[in-house]
Write an enzyme that holds these catalytic residues in place. Sequence first.
Site, PDB file in Angstrom:
ATOM      1  N   HIS A 236      -1.178   7.324  -1.950  1.00 20.03           N
ATOM      2  CA  HIS A 236      -0.593   7.622  -2.761  1.00 20.03           C
ATOM      3  C   HIS A 236      -1.475   9.059  -3.703  1.00 20.03           C
ATOM      4  CE1 HIS A 236       0.622   3.413  -3.671  1.00 20.03           C
ATOM      5  NE2 HIS A 236       1.151   4.312  -3.530  1.00 20.03           N
TER       6      HIS A 236
ATOM      7  N   LYS B  56       9.327  -6.635  -6.649  1.00 21.29           N
ATOM      8  CA  LYS B  56       8.062  -6.768  -5.660  1.00 21.29           C
ATOM      9  C   LYS B  56       7.270  -7.968  -7.287  1.00 21.29           C
ATOM     10  CE  LYS B  56       6.871  -2.926  -3.550  1.00 21.29           C
ATOM     11  NZ  LYS B  56       6.304  -1.219  -3.778  1.00 21.29           N
TER      12      LYS B  56
ATOM     13  N   ARG C  19       5.205   8.043   5.410  1.00 28.59           N
ATOM     14  CA  ARG C  19       3.925   7.713   5.924  1.00 28.59           C
ATOM     15  C   ARG C  19       4.097   6.978   8.263  1.00 28.59           C
ATOM     16  NH1 ARG C  19       2.645   2.052   2.415  1.00 28.59           N
ATOM     17  NH2 ARG C  19       5.634   2.633   2.820  1.00 28.59           N
TER      18      ARG C  19
ATOM     19  N   SER D  69       0.502  -0.750  -0.483  1.00 25.34           N
ATOM     20  CA  SER D  69      -0.916  -1.412  -1.749  1.00 25.34           C
ATOM     21  C   SER D  69      -0.509  -3.268  -1.160  1.00 25.34           C
ATOM     22  CB  SER D  69       0.582  -1.350  -3.334  1.00 25.34           C
ATOM     23  OG  SER D  69       0.168   0.789  -3.274  1.00 25.34           O
TER      24      SER D  69
END
Length: 163
Positions: A17, A41, A90, A128
Amino acid sequence: MRIAVYPGSFDPLTLGHLDIILRGAKVFDKVIVAVLSNIQKNSLFTVEERLGMINKVLGKYDNIEVRSFEGLLVDFMEEAGAGIILKGLRAVSDFDYELQMAHINKELSKDVETVLMMTNPKYSYISSSNIKQIVHFNGDITNFVPEEILDEIYIKAERKRRK
C-alpha cells in the site's frame, strides 16, 4: 489540481500500500488515502485505529491526506473534489476485479477515471489478509508493514488472541 483517491480498508497498511501511495504522490498533486469500513471483511482494527496508524506513517507528506468514508466511493470523491481513483495491481486476478469496479464507478460518475498502478514486484505477494493470518499465529511481519506501526499490530493481534 489533480487529486487522486486511493481507497481501501488498509487493515493493516502494508508496504505494498505504502509503495502505491508514495508513487501516486509523485504523479498527482494530492493523494487522499480513503479508509473504508468494508462490511465483507473481518477487521482487526477499527477505522479510527487505521486512520491513526496511517497518519503515523504518512503524516510527514504535504500532499497526502488520510480520511475515512462510508458509502459510495464516487460520492466521497465528489465531496473531496477528486476525479481519479488510484488502485494498485498485484496480479492478473486483481485486474479482473479492478476492471469491473472501474466500469461500475464510471457508470456511476462520468467524471471519474481509474488509474491502475502495478505494484513493485517485491510487494506483489503481500496482502492485509496475509498479514493478519501471520500475526495471528505470532509470525514475523517485519518485512511486510511499515516499521512505525509494527508494535501496534502485534499488540492488537495479541489482544484479539486472548479474547
